[in-house]
Design a protein around this motif. Structure first.
Motif, mmCIF file in Angstrom:
data_model
loop_
_atom_site.group_PDB
_atom_site.id
_atom_site.type_symbol
_atom_site.label_atom_id
_atom_site.label_comp_id
_atom_site.label_asym_id
_atom_site.label_seq_id
_atom_site.Cartn_x
_atom_site.Cartn_y
_atom_site.Cartn_z
ATOM 1 N N THR A 164 -33.114 -18.489 -40.093
ATOM 2 C CA THR A 164 -31.604 -18.484 -39.643
ATOM 3 C C THR A 164 -31.241 -19.490 -38.655
ATOM 4 O O THR A 164 -31.810 -19.408 -37.463
ATOM 5 C CB THR A 164 -30.980 -17.175 -39.363
ATOM 6 O OG1 THR A 164 -31.239 -16.216 -40.759
ATOM 7 C CG2 THR A 164 -29.613 -17.181 -39.091
ATOM 8 N N ASP A 165 -30.483 -20.302 -38.755
ATOM 9 C CA ASP A 165 -30.127 -21.198 -37.429
ATOM 10 C C ASP A 165 -28.841 -20.294 -36.667
ATOM 11 O O ASP A 165 -27.786 -20.423 -36.745
ATOM 12 C CB ASP A 165 -29.065 -22.315 -38.023
ATOM 13 C CG ASP A 165 -28.855 -23.319 -37.151
ATOM 14 O OD1 ASP A 165 -28.927 -23.050 -35.899
ATOM 15 O OD2 ASP A 165 -28.465 -24.491 -37.241
ATOM 16 N N ILE A 166 -29.645 -19.472 -35.791
ATOM 17 C CA ILE A 166 -28.948 -18.358 -34.881
ATOM 18 C C ILE A 166 -27.827 -19.120 -34.156
ATOM 19 O O ILE A 166 -26.734 -18.681 -34.018
ATOM 20 C CB ILE A 166 -29.819 -17.645 -34.069
ATOM 21 C CG1 ILE A 166 -31.105 -16.803 -35.261
ATOM 22 C CG2 ILE A 166 -29.492 -16.700 -33.344
ATOM 23 C CD1 ILE A 166 -31.916 -16.072 -34.538
ATOM 24 N N PRO A 167 -28.431 -20.276 -33.361
ATOM 25 C CA PRO A 167 -27.074 -20.855 -32.431
ATOM 26 C C PRO A 167 -25.948 -21.145 -33.167
ATOM 27 O O PRO A 167 -24.795 -20.958 -32.950
ATOM 28 C CB PRO A 167 -27.916 -22.234 -32.103
ATOM 29 C CG PRO A 167 -29.269 -21.801 -32.027
ATOM 30 C CD PRO A 167 -29.610 -21.151 -32.968
ATOM 31 N N ALA A 168 -25.895 -21.860 -34.472
ATOM 32 C CA ALA A 168 -24.849 -21.897 -35.346
ATOM 33 C C ALA A 168 -23.950 -20.767 -35.551
ATOM 34 O O ALA A 168 -22.750 -20.869 -35.494
ATOM 35 C CB ALA A 168 -25.357 -22.810 -36.420
ATOM 36 N N ILE A 169 -24.735 -19.847 -36.125
ATOM 37 C CA ILE A 169 -23.898 -18.494 -36.329
ATOM 38 C C ILE A 169 -23.372 -17.820 -35.058
ATOM 39 O O ILE A 169 -22.386 -17.240 -35.203
ATOM 40 C CB ILE A 169 -24.936 -17.560 -37.345
ATOM 41 C CG1 ILE A 169 -25.405 -18.234 -38.279
ATOM 42 C CG2 ILE A 169 -24.194 -16.259 -37.665
ATOM 43 C CD1 ILE A 169 -24.455 -18.596 -39.279
ATOM 44 N N ALA A 170 -24.018 -17.922 -33.972
ATOM 45 C CA ALA A 170 -23.526 -17.453 -32.909
ATOM 46 C C ALA A 170 -22.246 -18.001 -32.394
ATOM 47 O O ALA A 170 -21.393 -17.316 -31.553
ATOM 48 C CB ALA A 170 -24.578 -17.526 -31.608
ATOM 49 N N ALA A 171 -22.295 -19.220 -32.580
ATOM 50 C CA ALA A 171 -20.964 -20.006 -32.188
ATOM 51 C C ALA A 171 -19.776 -19.549 -32.897
ATOM 52 O O ALA A 171 -18.646 -19.384 -32.235
ATOM 53 C CB ALA A 171 -21.138 -21.521 -32.303
ATOM 54 N N ILE A 172 -20.037 -19.295 -34.239
ATOM 55 C CA ILE A 172 -18.896 -18.666 -35.024
ATOM 56 C C ILE A 172 -18.448 -17.337 -34.664
ATOM 57 O O ILE A 172 -17.402 -17.027 -34.449
ATOM 58 C CB ILE A 172 -19.346 -18.599 -36.617
ATOM 59 C CG1 ILE A 172 -19.633 -20.177 -37.079
ATOM 60 C CG2 ILE A 172 -18.367 -18.003 -37.272
ATOM 61 C CD1 ILE A 172 -20.226 -20.411 -38.223
ATOM 62 N N ALA A 173 -19.583 -16.541 -34.553
ATOM 63 C CA ALA A 173 -19.179 -15.024 -33.953
ATOM 64 C C ALA A 173 -18.442 -15.316 -32.377
ATOM 65 O O ALA A 173 -17.561 -14.524 -32.332
ATOM 66 C CB ALA A 173 -20.377 -14.675 -33.695
ATOM 67 N N ASP A 174 -19.058 -16.046 -31.578
ATOM 68 C CA ASP A 174 -18.363 -16.085 -30.234
ATOM 69 C C ASP A 174 -16.825 -16.767 -30.474
ATOM 70 O O ASP A 174 -15.891 -16.214 -29.814
ATOM 71 C CB ASP A 174 -19.104 -17.170 -29.402
ATOM 72 C CG ASP A 174 -18.574 -17.344 -27.986
ATOM 73 O OD1 ASP A 174 -18.354 -16.299 -27.388
ATOM 74 O OD2 ASP A 174 -18.215 -18.164 -27.594
ATOM 75 N N ALA A 175 -16.579 -17.737 -31.312
ATOM 76 C CA ALA A 175 -15.228 -18.181 -31.593
ATOM 77 C C ALA A 175 -14.368 -17.081 -32.163
ATOM 78 O O ALA A 175 -13.119 -17.049 -31.851
ATOM 79 C CB ALA A 175 -14.986 -19.442 -32.311
ATOM 80 N N ALA A 176 -15.004 -16.114 -32.945
ATOM 81 C CA ALA A 176 -14.059 -15.281 -33.336
ATOM 82 C C ALA A 176 -13.947 -13.850 -32.740
ATOM 83 O O ALA A 176 -13.396 -13.049 -33.002
ATOM 84 C CB ALA A 176 -14.787 -14.726 -34.795
#
Length: 428
Positions: A164-176
Protein backbone atom coordinates in the motif's frame (compact mmCIF):
# COMPACT_ATOMS: atom_id res chain seq x y z
CA UNK A 1 12.66 4.90 25.69
CA UNK A 2 14.29 7.55 23.54
CA UNK A 3 14.18 7.00 19.80
CA UNK A 4 17.84 8.06 19.53
CA UNK A 5 18.62 4.41 20.32
CA UNK A 6 18.72 1.94 17.46
CA UNK A 7 15.85 -0.36 16.50
CA UNK A 8 17.50 -3.53 17.77
CA UNK A 9 18.36 -1.89 21.09
CA UNK A 10 14.79 -0.77 21.59
CA UNK A 11 13.45 -4.18 20.56
CA UNK A 12 15.34 -5.62 23.55
CA UNK A 13 15.01 -2.84 26.12
CA UNK A 14 11.90 -0.73 25.44
CA UNK A 15 9.22 -1.15 28.09
CA UNK A 16 11.35 -3.24 30.42
CA UNK A 17 13.64 -2.71 33.38
CA UNK A 18 14.90 -4.94 36.20
CA UNK A 19 11.98 -5.98 38.40
CA UNK A 20 12.01 -3.59 41.39
CA UNK A 21 10.97 -6.31 43.83
CA UNK A 22 13.40 -9.06 42.84
CA UNK A 23 15.89 -7.62 40.38
CA UNK A 24 14.76 -10.11 37.72
CA UNK A 25 16.17 -8.90 34.40
CA UNK A 26 13.61 -10.53 32.11
CA UNK A 27 10.05 -9.22 32.36
CA UNK A 28 8.27 -11.57 34.80
CA UNK A 29 4.98 -13.26 34.00
CA UNK A 30 2.59 -11.59 36.44
CA UNK A 31 0.08 -14.43 36.62
CA UNK A 32 -2.41 -12.66 38.83
CA UNK A 33 -6.02 -11.61 38.56
CA UNK A 34 -6.05 -8.64 40.93
CA UNK A 35 -3.78 -6.21 42.77
CA UNK A 36 -3.91 -5.04 46.41
CA UNK A 37 -4.70 -1.35 46.82
CA UNK A 38 -2.70 0.71 49.30
CA UNK A 39 -5.89 2.13 50.77
CA UNK A 40 -9.46 3.12 49.89
CA UNK A 41 -8.39 6.50 48.51
CA UNK A 42 -5.97 4.94 46.04
CA UNK A 43 -8.61 2.46 44.90
CA UNK A 44 -11.04 5.31 44.25
CA UNK A 45 -8.42 7.28 42.30
CA UNK A 46 -7.58 4.27 40.15
CA UNK A 47 -11.20 3.58 39.32
CA UNK A 48 -11.76 7.26 38.55
CA UNK A 49 -8.76 7.45 36.15
CA UNK A 50 -7.12 9.96 38.46
CA UNK A 51 -4.12 7.69 39.03
CA UNK A 52 -2.41 5.19 36.75
CA UNK A 53 -1.93 1.72 38.21
CA UNK A 54 -3.18 -1.84 38.35
CA UNK A 55 -6.74 -2.80 39.28
CA UNK A 56 -7.72 -6.06 37.60
CA UNK A 57 -6.01 -8.04 34.84
CA UNK A 58 -8.85 -7.66 32.37
CA UNK A 59 -7.71 -4.04 32.19
CA UNK A 60 -4.03 -3.88 33.07
CA UNK A 61 -1.21 -6.27 33.90
CA UNK A 62 2.52 -5.49 34.33
CA UNK A 63 3.68 -8.08 31.76
CA UNK A 64 1.21 -6.79 29.19
CA UNK A 65 2.08 -3.19 30.04
CA UNK A 66 5.73 -3.90 29.19
CA UNK A 67 4.67 -5.32 25.83
CA UNK A 68 2.41 -2.33 25.14
CA UNK A 69 5.27 0.06 25.83
CA UNK A 70 7.64 -1.88 23.58
CA UNK A 71 5.24 -2.09 20.64
CA UNK A 72 4.36 1.61 20.96
CA UNK A 73 8.04 2.52 21.06
CA UNK A 74 8.92 0.51 17.96
CA UNK A 75 5.98 1.97 16.02
CA UNK A 76 6.69 5.53 17.20
CA UNK A 77 3.30 5.84 18.90
CA UNK A 78 2.17 7.62 22.04
CA UNK A 79 0.69 4.44 23.53
CA UNK A 80 -0.64 0.98 22.76
CA UNK A 81 -3.29 -1.43 23.97
CA UNK A 82 -2.68 -5.17 23.63
CA UNK A 83 -5.52 -7.64 23.32
CA UNK A 84 -6.30 -11.26 22.55
CA UNK A 85 -5.81 -11.38 18.75
CA UNK A 86 -5.37 -9.34 15.61
CA UNK A 87 -9.11 -9.52 14.91
CA UNK A 88 -9.78 -8.22 18.41
CA UNK A 89 -7.37 -5.36 17.73
CA UNK A 90 -9.38 -4.32 14.67
CA UNK A 91 -12.61 -4.12 16.67
CA UNK A 92 -10.76 -2.36 19.50
CA UNK A 93 -9.47 0.24 17.03
CA UNK A 94 -12.93 0.91 15.61
CA UNK A 95 -14.87 0.81 18.86
CA UNK A 96 -14.17 4.42 20.00
CA UNK A 97 -14.76 5.76 16.50
CA UNK A 98 -17.97 4.12 15.36
CA UNK A 99 -21.69 4.32 16.02
CA UNK A 100 -24.80 2.88 14.32
CA UNK A 101 -25.08 4.24 10.79
CA UNK A 102 -21.38 5.02 10.48
CA UNK A 103 -19.00 3.51 7.92
CA UNK A 104 -15.34 2.96 7.14
CA UNK A 105 -13.59 2.98 3.76
CA UNK A 106 -11.40 -0.12 3.42
CA UNK A 107 -9.07 -1.70 0.90
CA UNK A 108 -10.32 -4.51 -1.32
CA UNK A 109 -6.99 -6.24 -0.65
CA UNK A 110 -7.39 -7.59 2.84
CA UNK A 111 -7.08 -10.89 4.68
CA UNK A 112 -10.20 -12.98 4.07
CA UNK A 113 -11.20 -13.01 7.73
CA UNK A 114 -10.97 -9.22 7.78
CA UNK A 115 -13.15 -8.98 4.68
CA UNK A 116 -15.75 -11.09 6.45
CA UNK A 117 -15.43 -9.10 9.67
CA UNK A 118 -15.95 -5.83 7.80
CA UNK A 119 -18.56 -6.98 5.28
CA UNK A 120 -20.65 -9.11 7.63
CA UNK A 121 -19.84 -9.06 11.33
CA UNK A 122 -19.69 -5.30 11.94
CA UNK A 123 -23.19 -4.99 10.52
CA UNK A 124 -24.40 -6.38 13.85
CA UNK A 125 -23.13 -3.15 15.45
CA UNK A 126 -24.90 -1.06 12.82
CA UNK A 127 -21.58 -0.24 11.15
CA UNK A 128 -20.69 -0.77 7.49
CA UNK A 129 -17.64 -0.84 5.22
CA UNK A 130 -17.06 0.45 1.70
CA UNK A 131 -14.49 -1.64 -0.19
CA UNK A 132 -12.33 0.36 -2.59
CA UNK A 133 -9.26 -0.34 -4.74
CA UNK A 134 -6.65 1.86 -3.05
CA UNK A 135 -4.77 2.27 -6.34
CA UNK A 136 -7.72 4.41 -7.46
CA UNK A 137 -7.22 7.49 -5.30
CA UNK A 138 -10.25 9.25 -6.75
CA UNK A 139 -12.41 6.27 -5.83
CA UNK A 140 -11.06 6.46 -2.27
CA UNK A 141 -11.98 10.15 -2.07
CA UNK A 142 -15.37 9.47 -3.63
CA UNK A 143 -16.22 6.77 -1.11
CA UNK A 144 -15.91 9.17 1.85
CA UNK A 145 -19.18 10.68 3.04
CA UNK A 146 -20.52 12.47 6.11
CA UNK A 147 -20.83 9.17 7.97
CA UNK A 148 -17.32 7.92 7.24
CA UNK A 149 -15.22 7.55 10.38
CA UNK A 150 -11.92 6.09 9.15
CA UNK A 151 -9.93 4.59 6.29
CA UNK A 152 -8.45 1.11 6.82
CA UNK A 153 -5.73 -0.76 4.93
CA UNK A 154 -2.95 -3.28 5.38
CA UNK A 155 0.62 -2.07 4.80
CA UNK A 156 1.44 -5.37 3.06
CA UNK A 157 -1.70 -7.29 2.24
CA UNK A 158 -2.51 -10.91 2.98
CA UNK A 159 -2.37 -13.02 0.84
CA UNK A 160 -1.13 -11.20 -2.26
CA UNK A 161 1.71 -9.18 -0.73
CA UNK A 162 0.24 -5.97 -2.21
CA UNK A 163 2.19 -2.93 -1.00
CA UNK A 164 0.00 0.00 0.00
CA UNK A 165 1.14 3.52 -0.83
CA UNK A 166 0.55 4.68 2.74
CA UNK A 167 1.59 8.34 2.24
CA UNK A 168 -0.92 8.73 -0.60
CA UNK A 169 -3.79 7.26 1.43
CA UNK A 170 -2.73 9.23 4.52
CA UNK A 171 -2.95 12.46 2.52
CA UNK A 172 -6.55 11.64 1.56
CA UNK A 173 -7.45 10.80 5.16
CA UNK A 174 -5.85 13.99 6.43
CA UNK A 175 -7.67 16.15 3.90
CA UNK A 176 -10.98 14.58 4.98
CA UNK A 177 -10.21 14.96 8.70
CA UNK A 178 -10.29 11.19 9.18
CA UNK A 179 -7.97 8.77 10.98
CA UNK A 180 -6.06 6.29 8.84
CA UNK A 181 -5.81 2.82 10.41
CA UNK A 182 -3.00 0.62 9.05
CA UNK A 183 -2.66 -3.07 9.79
CA UNK A 184 1.14 -3.42 9.94
CA UNK A 185 1.22 -7.14 10.74
CA UNK A 186 3.12 -8.31 7.67
CA UNK A 187 5.60 -5.46 7.49
CA UNK A 188 6.24 -4.99 11.22
CA UNK A 189 7.83 -1.73 12.34
CA UNK A 190 11.15 -3.11 11.08
CA UNK A 191 10.08 -2.75 7.43
CA UNK A 192 7.48 0.00 7.71
CA UNK A 193 6.48 2.69 10.24
CA UNK A 194 3.03 3.88 9.15
CA UNK A 195 2.79 6.63 11.79
CA UNK A 196 5.79 8.37 10.23
CA UNK A 197 3.87 8.32 6.93
CA UNK A 198 0.72 9.89 8.36
CA UNK A 199 -1.24 7.00 9.85
CA UNK A 200 -3.25 7.71 13.00
CA UNK A 201 -3.58 4.17 14.33
CA UNK A 202 -1.61 0.98 13.70
CA UNK A 203 -2.98 -2.48 14.44
CA UNK A 204 -1.12 -5.76 14.67
CA UNK A 205 -1.70 -9.43 14.86
CA UNK A 206 1.17 -10.05 17.26
CA UNK A 207 0.63 -13.74 16.51
CA UNK A 208 2.70 -13.36 13.35
CA UNK A 209 6.18 -11.87 12.86
CA UNK A 210 6.26 -9.90 16.11
CA UNK A 211 6.18 -13.13 18.14
CA UNK A 212 7.68 -15.09 15.28
CA UNK A 213 7.47 -18.60 16.65
CA UNK A 214 3.87 -19.71 16.21
CA UNK A 215 3.16 -20.16 19.92
CA UNK A 216 0.53 -17.61 20.98
CA UNK A 217 -2.14 -15.28 19.63
CA UNK A 218 -2.25 -11.58 20.39
CA UNK A 219 -3.14 -8.19 19.00
CA UNK A 220 -2.20 -4.56 19.50
CA UNK A 221 -3.58 -1.11 18.71
CA UNK A 222 -1.00 1.68 18.62
CA UNK A 223 -2.09 5.32 18.68
CA UNK A 224 0.07 8.03 17.14
CA UNK A 225 -1.20 10.52 19.71
CA UNK A 226 -1.36 13.16 16.96
CA UNK A 227 -5.02 13.17 15.92
CA UNK A 228 -7.34 15.87 17.26
CA UNK A 229 -10.42 13.86 18.20
CA UNK A 230 -12.28 17.06 19.18
CA UNK A 231 -11.82 18.98 15.93
CA UNK A 232 -14.82 17.80 13.93
CA UNK A 233 -17.45 16.47 16.33
CA UNK A 234 -17.24 13.07 14.58
CA UNK A 235 -15.80 11.24 17.60
CA UNK A 236 -17.94 11.98 20.67
CA UNK A 237 -16.65 8.94 22.57
CA UNK A 238 -13.30 10.69 22.77
CA UNK A 239 -14.32 14.34 22.78
CA UNK A 240 -17.58 14.47 24.75
CA UNK A 241 -18.32 13.70 28.44
CA UNK A 242 -18.14 10.00 29.30
CA UNK A 243 -21.00 9.06 31.66
CA UNK A 244 -19.14 6.11 33.15
CA UNK A 245 -16.37 8.42 34.39
CA UNK A 246 -18.41 11.33 35.79
CA UNK A 247 -18.35 13.30 32.56
CA UNK A 248 -14.60 12.99 31.88
CA UNK A 249 -13.65 14.06 28.36
CA UNK A 250 -10.86 11.74 27.24
CA UNK A 251 -9.24 14.12 24.74
CA UNK A 252 -9.43 17.09 27.06
CA UNK A 253 -8.15 15.21 30.12
CA UNK A 254 -5.60 12.87 28.56
CA UNK A 255 -4.40 14.60 25.40
CA UNK A 256 -2.13 12.35 23.28
CA UNK A 257 -3.01 9.34 25.47
CA UNK A 258 -6.78 9.76 25.06
CA UNK A 259 -7.28 6.91 22.60
CA UNK A 260 -5.02 4.53 24.53
CA UNK A 261 -6.74 5.16 27.85
CA UNK A 262 -10.14 4.82 26.20
CA UNK A 263 -9.03 1.45 24.81
CA UNK A 264 -8.18 0.23 28.31
CA UNK A 265 -10.80 1.96 30.45
CA UNK A 266 -13.73 1.29 28.12
CA UNK A 267 -12.60 -1.08 25.35
CA UNK A 268 -11.04 -3.77 27.52
CA UNK A 269 -13.45 -3.11 30.37
CA UNK A 270 -16.55 -3.69 28.26
CA UNK A 271 -15.39 -5.91 25.38
CA UNK A 272 -13.06 -8.03 27.51
CA UNK A 273 -10.65 -8.94 24.67
CA UNK A 274 -7.82 -9.36 27.15
CA UNK A 275 -4.39 -10.75 26.34
CA UNK A 276 -3.01 -13.27 28.80
CA UNK A 277 0.30 -12.45 30.53
CA UNK A 278 2.03 -15.63 29.38
CA UNK A 279 1.20 -14.74 25.78
CA UNK A 280 2.60 -11.26 26.34
CA UNK A 281 5.80 -12.83 27.73
CA UNK A 282 6.30 -15.01 24.63
CA UNK A 283 5.72 -11.99 22.40
CA UNK A 284 8.26 -9.90 24.32
CA UNK A 285 10.81 -12.67 23.79
CA UNK A 286 9.97 -12.79 20.08
CA UNK A 287 10.33 -9.06 19.57
CA UNK A 288 13.86 -9.19 20.97
CA UNK A 289 15.00 -10.91 17.75
CA UNK A 290 12.69 -9.11 15.29
CA UNK A 291 15.54 -7.10 13.77
CA UNK A 292 17.56 -10.28 13.24
CA UNK A 293 14.73 -12.33 11.76
CA UNK A 294 13.12 -9.90 9.33
CA UNK A 295 16.17 -9.42 7.06
CA UNK A 296 16.47 -13.21 6.73
CA UNK A 297 12.74 -13.57 6.01
CA UNK A 298 12.99 -10.89 3.30
CA UNK A 299 16.22 -12.19 1.73
CA UNK A 300 14.75 -15.70 1.50
CA UNK A 301 11.48 -14.40 0.03
CA UNK A 302 13.33 -12.36 -2.58
CA UNK A 303 15.45 -15.33 -3.70
CA UNK A 304 12.51 -17.73 -3.83
CA UNK A 305 10.22 -15.29 -5.66
CA UNK A 306 12.91 -14.67 -8.28
CA UNK A 307 13.36 -18.41 -8.75
CA UNK A 308 9.62 -19.05 -9.07
CA UNK A 309 9.26 -16.23 -11.60
CA UNK A 310 11.52 -18.09 -14.06
CA UNK A 311 9.81 -21.48 -13.68
CA UNK A 312 7.55 -22.46 -16.63
CA UNK A 313 5.21 -24.31 -14.24
CA UNK A 314 4.39 -20.94 -12.62
CA UNK A 315 2.21 -18.45 -14.48
CA UNK A 316 2.78 -15.44 -12.19
CA UNK A 317 4.35 -14.35 -8.91
CA UNK A 318 2.86 -11.56 -6.80
CA UNK A 319 5.79 -10.14 -4.82
CA UNK A 320 6.46 -6.44 -4.52
CA UNK A 321 10.21 -6.99 -4.30
CA UNK A 322 10.47 -8.21 -7.89
CA UNK A 323 11.76 -5.75 -10.49
CA UNK A 324 8.83 -6.82 -12.68
CA UNK A 325 6.23 -6.04 -9.99
CA UNK A 326 3.76 -3.23 -10.66
CA UNK A 327 4.45 -2.23 -7.04
CA UNK A 328 8.23 -1.89 -7.55
CA UNK A 329 8.13 1.90 -7.31
CA UNK A 330 6.07 1.79 -4.11
CA UNK A 331 8.42 -0.86 -2.73
CA UNK A 332 11.48 1.33 -3.28
CA UNK A 333 9.83 4.46 -1.89
CA UNK A 334 7.73 3.17 1.02
CA UNK A 335 9.35 -0.19 1.89
CA UNK A 336 13.08 0.29 1.24
CA UNK A 337 14.12 -2.49 3.66
CA UNK A 338 12.13 -5.08 1.75
CA UNK A 339 8.70 -6.11 0.54
CA UNK A 340 8.05 -8.60 3.32
CA UNK A 341 8.09 -12.39 3.26
CA UNK A 342 4.50 -13.28 2.34
CA UNK A 343 3.53 -13.62 -1.30
CA UNK A 344 1.51 -15.70 -3.72
CA UNK A 345 2.14 -17.44 -7.00
CA UNK A 346 -0.19 -18.91 -9.61
CA UNK A 347 0.28 -22.28 -11.25
CA UNK A 348 -0.21 -22.94 -14.96
CA UNK A 349 -2.08 -26.11 -13.99
CA UNK A 350 -4.82 -24.12 -12.25
CA UNK A 351 -6.76 -25.18 -9.14
CA UNK A 352 -5.89 -28.88 -9.29
CA UNK A 353 -2.16 -28.18 -9.54
CA UNK A 354 -2.30 -25.65 -6.70
CA UNK A 355 -3.97 -28.11 -4.34
CA UNK A 356 -1.65 -30.93 -5.39
CA UNK A 357 1.41 -28.77 -4.80
CA UNK A 358 0.33 -27.97 -1.25
CA UNK A 359 -0.28 -31.66 -0.57
CA UNK A 360 3.24 -32.58 -1.75
CA UNK A 361 5.30 -30.02 0.16
CA UNK A 362 7.58 -31.60 2.76
CA UNK A 363 9.61 -28.78 4.36
CA UNK A 364 6.88 -26.15 4.11
CA UNK A 365 4.13 -26.68 6.69
CA UNK A 366 0.52 -26.61 5.50
CA UNK A 367 -1.06 -24.42 8.18
CA UNK A 368 -3.43 -21.46 8.56
CA UNK A 369 -0.82 -19.10 9.93
CA UNK A 370 1.99 -16.87 8.70
CA UNK A 371 4.98 -15.01 10.06
CA UNK A 372 6.52 -18.09 11.67
CA UNK A 373 10.24 -18.87 11.71
CA UNK A 374 9.18 -21.95 9.71
CA UNK A 375 8.07 -21.64 6.09
CA UNK A 376 4.35 -22.14 5.60
CA UNK A 377 2.02 -22.68 2.65
CA UNK A 378 -1.71 -22.71 2.06
CA UNK A 379 -4.26 -22.66 -0.75
CA UNK A 380 -6.16 -19.54 0.28
CA UNK A 381 -9.17 -19.94 -2.02
CA UNK A 382 -10.26 -23.17 -0.32
CA UNK A 383 -9.29 -22.18 3.23
CA UNK A 384 -8.60 -18.69 4.61
CA UNK A 385 -10.63 -16.97 1.87
CA UNK A 386 -13.21 -19.71 1.25
CA UNK A 387 -16.03 -17.64 2.75
CA UNK A 388 -15.64 -14.98 0.06
CA UNK A 389 -17.32 -14.81 -3.32
CA UNK A 390 -15.26 -15.70 -6.40
CA UNK A 391 -14.99 -12.01 -7.26
CA UNK A 392 -13.86 -11.14 -3.74
CA UNK A 393 -11.25 -13.91 -3.83
CA UNK A 394 -9.77 -12.61 -7.06
CA UNK A 395 -9.82 -9.01 -5.80
CA UNK A 396 -7.99 -10.11 -2.66
CA UNK A 397 -5.38 -12.02 -4.66
CA UNK A 398 -6.67 -15.46 -3.68
CA UNK A 399 -7.81 -16.94 -6.99
CA UNK A 400 -8.31 -20.69 -7.46
CA UNK A 401 -4.83 -21.24 -8.98
CA UNK A 402 -3.00 -19.31 -6.26
CA UNK A 403 -0.78 -20.65 -3.46
CA UNK A 404 0.27 -18.42 -0.57
CA UNK A 405 3.75 -18.77 0.88
CA UNK A 406 5.02 -17.41 4.18
CA UNK A 407 8.78 -17.66 3.91
CA UNK A 408 10.68 -18.54 7.07
CA UNK A 409 14.30 -18.29 8.13
CA UNK A 410 15.56 -21.67 6.92
CA UNK A 411 18.18 -21.98 4.15
CA UNK A 412 16.61 -20.64 0.97
CA UNK A 413 18.12 -23.39 -1.21
CA UNK A 414 16.37 -26.05 0.87
CA UNK A 415 13.05 -24.26 0.47
CA UNK A 416 13.57 -23.96 -3.29
CA UNK A 417 14.32 -27.68 -3.51
CA UNK A 418 11.08 -28.46 -1.66
CA UNK A 419 9.07 -26.23 -3.98
CA UNK A 420 10.77 -27.79 -7.00
CA UNK A 421 9.81 -31.35 -6.06
CA UNK A 422 6.25 -30.27 -5.17
CA UNK A 423 5.90 -28.46 -8.49
CA UNK A 424 7.08 -31.63 -10.24
CA UNK A 425 4.47 -33.70 -8.41
CA UNK A 426 1.77 -31.11 -9.19
CA UNK A 427 2.65 -31.23 -12.89
CA UNK A 428 2.28 -35.03 -13.24
Amino acid sequence: MTETLGFDTRAVHAGSAPDPATGARQVPIYQTTAYVFRDADQAARLFGLQEVGYIYSRLTNPTISALQARVADLEGGAGAVCCSSGHAAQIMALFPLMAPGKNIVVSTRLYGGTVTQFSQTIKRFGWSAKFVDLDDLEAVRGAIDDNTQAIFCESISNPGGYLTDIPAIAAIADAAGLPLIVDNTLATPYLCRPIEMGATLVVHSLTKYMTGNGTVTGGAVVDSGRFDWSASGRFPSLSEPEPAYHGLKFQEALGPMAFTFHGIAIGLRDLGMTMNPQGAHYTLLGIETLGLRMPKHVANAQKIAEWLETDPRVSSVSYGGLASSPRAEVAARVYPKGAGALFTFSLTGGYDAAVKLVDNLKLFSHVANLGDARSLAIHSASTTHSQLTDAQKIAAGAGPDVVRLSIGIEDADDLIADLDQALAAASD
